[in-house]
Structure formats: C-alpha cells, structure tokens
Write a protein that holds these residues in place. Structure first.
Motif, PDB file in Angstrom:
ATOM      1  N   ARG A 140      26.890  13.862  19.030  1.00 13.03           N
ATOM      2  CA  ARG A 140      27.773  13.813  17.867  1.00 13.03           C
ATOM      3  C   ARG A 140      28.324  12.397  17.724  1.00 13.03           C
ATOM      4  O   ARG A 140      28.804  11.812  18.693  1.00 13.03           O
ATOM      5  N   ILE A 141      28.226  11.864  16.512  1.00 14.70           N
ATOM      6  CA  ILE A 141      28.740  10.525  16.224  1.00 14.70           C
ATOM      7  C   ILE A 141      29.689  10.640  15.037  1.00 14.70           C
ATOM      8  O   ILE A 141      29.341  11.248  14.030  1.00 14.70           O
ATOM      9  N   ASP A 142      30.882  10.062  15.171  1.00 15.72           N
ATOM     10  CA  ASP A 142      31.759   9.958  14.008  1.00 15.72           C
ATOM     11  C   ASP A 142      32.267   8.528  13.903  1.00 15.72           C
ATOM     12  O   ASP A 142      31.684   7.625  14.492  1.00 15.72           O
ATOM     13  N   ASN A 143      33.324   8.305  13.158  1.00 14.87           N
ATOM     14  CA  ASN A 143      33.791   6.944  12.879  1.00 14.87           C
ATOM     15  C   ASN A 143      33.963   6.081  14.130  1.00 14.87           C
ATOM     16  O   ASN A 143      33.613   4.910  14.128  1.00 14.87           O
ATOM     17  N   ASN A 144      34.503   6.646  15.197  1.00 14.42           N
ATOM     18  CA  ASN A 144      34.817   5.845  16.382  1.00 14.42           C
ATOM     19  C   ASN A 144      34.247   6.377  17.681  1.00 14.42           C
ATOM     20  O   ASN A 144      34.346   5.706  18.696  1.00 14.42           O
ATOM     21  N   ASP A 145      33.703   7.586  17.694  1.00 17.95           N
ATOM     22  CA  ASP A 145      33.327   8.228  18.946  1.00 17.95           C
ATOM     23  C   ASP A 145      31.847   8.595  19.003  1.00 17.95           C
ATOM     24  O   ASP A 145      31.231   8.929  17.986  1.00 17.95           O
ATOM     25  N   LEU A 146      31.320   8.557  20.216  1.00 19.09           N
ATOM     26  CA  LEU A 146      29.970   9.023  20.511  1.00 19.09           C
ATOM     27  C   LEU A 146      30.076  10.002  21.666  1.00 19.09           C
ATOM     28  O   LEU A 146      30.592   9.654  22.734  1.00 19.09           O
ATOM     29  N   LYS A 147      29.631  11.227  21.458  1.00 15.54           N
ATOM     30  CA  LYS A 147      29.648  12.263  22.497  1.00 15.54           C
ATOM     31  C   LYS A 147      28.208  12.745  22.697  1.00 15.54           C
ATOM     32  O   LYS A 147      27.537  13.135  21.736  1.00 15.54           O
ATOM     33  N   ILE A 148      27.750  12.705  23.949  1.00 14.92           N
ATOM     34  CA  ILE A 148      26.385  13.132  24.257  1.00 14.92           C
ATOM     35  C   ILE A 148      26.401  14.073  25.445  1.00 14.92           C
ATOM     36  O   ILE A 148      27.016  13.783  26.474  1.00 14.92           O
TER      37      ILE A 148
END
Length: 129
Positions: free
Chosen positions: A106-114
């Motif tokens: 998941r990628i949003d404006n400021n974060d990357l979660k894998i």
C-alpha cells in the motif's frame, strides 16, 4: 488604428483563454502520475531459507511503462520486487492488485507498507518519505 487595437485585443483574449484552460487541472490525481515514485525510508526486512535481514533502510519506488505496475528496489542486499500491479483505492492511495490479509503493498502520500510473501520468501517495509 482601431482595427489594429481590435485585432491585438482579440489575440490577447485568445492567449489568456488558452493558457487558463491548459495551465492546470484541479482533478489531477497523484495516483495517475509519478507522485508515488521516490525513496521511502524506514524498517525493512527480508526472510528466505538462506537470508534473514532486518534493518533500517530504504526502498526506491519506480513506476514502469505500463502505468499500473511498479518496481521496488530495496537497500541492504534485499532482493527487488518488480512488476507489481496496482489499482487506485480512494483518493491518493495505491493498493496492490490481489491484496490479501497476508500479502499486500500500500502506497499513499507519505507512507509505504509492504507485507509480501511469495515462494517461501517474505518482504516487509514500514517506511515514510
């Protein structure tokens, strides 16, 4: 003289009309461009039968030519993830196609979660820009 002023006025009007229409777009969603490309830093890890790496590192995200796929280049000797397909979810968020509770990106404006599990290998990342 009046004719020259009238022509000049019409040209200026046309110029301002064209530039105001094409200058910007209020509905340009970052999910549709390269907004998510760049370096994210934070906790990353990788586990397989030969390696167990867990460190503070970085992930470099690039959008590839297809427009819906991204590559993830990890630091610290962690193998890259390439050609992962995404779909837009809500405003300014991309989610991996086929996400499940045990495998997602998941990628949003400021974060990357894998949390990505494939062929007995596991990649994780909890990063920000």
């Amino acid at each position: 003289m009046k004719k020259a002023i009238k022509i000049l006025g019409m040209l200026m009007l046309a110029f301002f009309a064209v530039t105001s229409i094409t200058a910007c777009s209020d509905d340009d969603d970052p999910a549709n461009n390269d907004f998510f490309a760049g370096t994210y830093k934070g906790n990353i890890s990788y586990v397989d039968s030969d390696k167990n790496i867990s460190t503070n590192g970085s992930v470099f995200v690039t959008k590839i030519a297809s427009g819906t796929k991204y590559n993830f280049a990890f630091s610290d000797g962690i193998p890259d993830l390439n050609g992962v397909e995404f779909q837009q979810q809500g405003d300014n968020t991309l989610v991996m196609v086929g996400s499940t509770a045990t495998s997602y990106i998941r990628i949003d404006n400021n974060d990357l979660k894998i949390l990505y599990i494939k062929d007995g290998r596991t990649w994780t990342a909890n990063c920000t820009r």
